[in-house]
Design a protein around this motif. Sequence first.
Motif, PDB file in Angstrom:
ATOM      1  N   ALA A   9     -16.246   8.081  -8.429  1.00  0.00           N
ATOM      2  CA  ALA A   9     -15.354   8.310  -7.298  1.00  0.00           C
ATOM      3  C   ALA A   9     -15.199   7.050  -6.458  1.00  0.00           C
ATOM      4  N   GLY A  10     -16.321   6.327  -6.269  1.00  0.00           N
ATOM      5  CA  GLY A  10     -16.257   5.080  -5.514  1.00  0.00           C
ATOM      6  C   GLY A  10     -15.393   4.044  -6.195  1.00  0.00           C
ATOM      7  N   ALA A  11     -15.521   3.931  -7.516  1.00  0.00           N
ATOM      8  CA  ALA A  11     -14.706   2.983  -8.271  1.00  0.00           C
ATOM      9  C   ALA A  11     -13.225   3.339  -8.184  1.00  0.00           C
ATOM     10  N   ALA A  12     -12.920   4.640  -8.235  1.00  0.00           N
ATOM     11  CA  ALA A  12     -11.525   5.072  -8.135  1.00  0.00           C
ATOM     12  C   ALA A  12     -10.949   4.753  -6.759  1.00  0.00           C
ATOM     13  N   ASP A  13     -11.763   4.976  -5.695  1.00  0.00           N
ATOM     14  CA  ASP A  13     -11.312   4.651  -4.344  1.00  0.00           C
ATOM     15  C   ASP A  13     -11.045   3.154  -4.214  1.00  0.00           C
ATOM     16  N   PHE A  17      -7.509   1.275  -3.325  1.00  0.00           N
ATOM     17  CA  PHE A  17      -7.424   0.337  -2.203  1.00  0.00           C
ATOM     18  C   PHE A  17      -6.866  -1.001  -2.674  1.00  0.00           C
ATOM     19  N   GLU A  18      -7.391  -1.510  -3.785  1.00  0.00           N
ATOM     20  CA  GLU A  18      -6.951  -2.814  -4.289  1.00  0.00           C
ATOM     21  C   GLU A  18      -5.496  -2.774  -4.723  1.00  0.00           C
ATOM     22  N   ALA A  19      -5.063  -1.682  -5.343  1.00  0.00           N
ATOM     23  CA  ALA A  19      -3.666  -1.561  -5.755  1.00  0.00           C
ATOM     24  C   ALA A  19      -2.741  -1.524  -4.534  1.00  0.00           C
ATOM     25  N   GLY A  20      -3.150  -0.792  -3.500  1.00  0.00           N
ATOM     26  CA  GLY A  20      -2.343  -0.735  -2.289  1.00  0.00           C
ATOM     27  C   GLY A  20      -2.283  -2.074  -1.586  1.00  0.00           C
ATOM     28  N   LEU A  21      -3.405  -2.788  -1.561  1.00  0.00           N
ATOM     29  CA  LEU A  21      -3.439  -4.105  -0.950  1.00  0.00           C
ATOM     30  C   LEU A  21      -2.514  -5.062  -1.698  1.00  0.00           C
ATOM     31  N   ALA A  22      -2.565  -5.007  -3.027  1.00  0.00           N
ATOM     32  CA  ALA A  22      -1.692  -5.874  -3.820  1.00  0.00           C
ATOM     33  C   ALA A  22      -0.219  -5.586  -3.516  1.00  0.00           C
ATOM     34  N   ARG A  23       0.136  -4.320  -3.401  1.00  0.00           N
ATOM     35  CA  ARG A  23       1.527  -3.974  -3.072  1.00  0.00           C
ATOM     36  C   ARG A  23       1.918  -4.528  -1.705  1.00  0.00           C
ATOM     37  N   ALA A  42     -11.282  -3.070   5.285  1.00  0.00           N
ATOM     38  CA  ALA A  42     -12.419  -2.447   4.609  1.00  0.00           C
ATOM     39  C   ALA A  42     -13.665  -3.285   4.824  1.00  0.00           C
ATOM     40  N   ALA A  43     -14.692  -2.678   5.385  1.00  0.00           N
ATOM     41  CA  ALA A  43     -15.960  -3.387   5.556  1.00  0.00           C
ATOM     42  C   ALA A  43     -16.516  -3.759   4.188  1.00  0.00           C
TER      43      ALA A  43
END
Length: 279
Positions: A9-13, A17-23, A42-43
Motif C-alpha cells: 500500500a505504501g509503494a502504491a501511494d 504521488f510521484e506520477a502526480g508530481l510528474a504531471r 511530502a515529508a
Amino acid sequence: MSRADVAAAGAADAARFEAGLARDLLSARDGCETTRPPTLRAAGFGLDQAYRVGAVLDRELQRRGYRRAGWKVGFTNKEIWPRFGLDEPILAPVYDRTVRTARPAAAVALGSFCAPMVEVEVVFGVESGDDAPKGGGPDWVALGFEIVDCHYPEWHLTPADSVADFGLHGALIVGSPVERSMPGFDERVARLDQLEVRLLRDGAQMARGRGSDVLGHPLAGLEFVPRLLPRFGGGGIPASAGVISTGTMTALQPLSPGERWRVEAAGVDLPGLEMVLTD
C-alpha cells in the motif's frame, strides 16, 4: 493487514504521488509556471523518489521527440554538500533540443523559460563507441552557458527538488571547442583546475569563478556520470557525441531580454563565448 500488505500500500501511494508530481512539473514547464516543491508536499521526499520522477519526465520528453544528447552534473560545489546532506553531485539529461552552439555568439529567446538564470560551466564532448578515448577521456572541451530554470516559487529548492524539476536544466549554450587533435589538448585539460572565468553582462562584470570550484577539477564530473547513471534508471551516453556539462563556476545570475552576456577565460587557453537574449 500484514507487513507485506502495508508495504504494498505504501509503494502504491508513493507511485501515485510521484506520477502526480510528474504531471504537475510537466504542466508547469509547458506553461512557464510554478508548482509547489515536492519537499514541501511530502515529508521525507528524497533523491530516490526525485530520480524516479526525473525518469518519468525524461521518458515523456523522449515521447515528444526529444533525444538525449548527454548529461549535466549539478551541485558540484563540495562546500555546500554538508548543508544538504550530500556525498555526491546530482545528474540530469540534456537533449538535442536544449543544446546549441555559440561560435562565438548565439541568440537565445527566453519566452519558454519560467525563471531563467545563467551559470558558466566547462563542457566536455565524449564520443561513445570503438573510437572513444580510453579511460573515458574527453574528445573536446569548451566553455558553456547553462540556462537553468526553476518551476518552484522564488527558486525554492533542495537537491531532491532540483532532480525532480528536470535537473533545473533549461538550455546549454556550448562555445567553440578545443578538439583532442589540437596541440596541447591534454595539457589544457589537465590544467582546467587553474581556469579562471569572468562573466559579464553588457560589459559589466557580474561574477568570477575557477575550475577548481567544480569538484576540485572539472574532469571529476566525467567520473561521476557512470556512477550516477543507475540512479536515473541506467542508459549510457547516446551513440552520437555525448555532451557533459560539469557544474557551475559562477554564482547564478538572473536573465532578462535585451541583455548581452559574455564569458572570458584566463589561465587556460579556451575560447570565450557570447549570447544575446531576446523575448
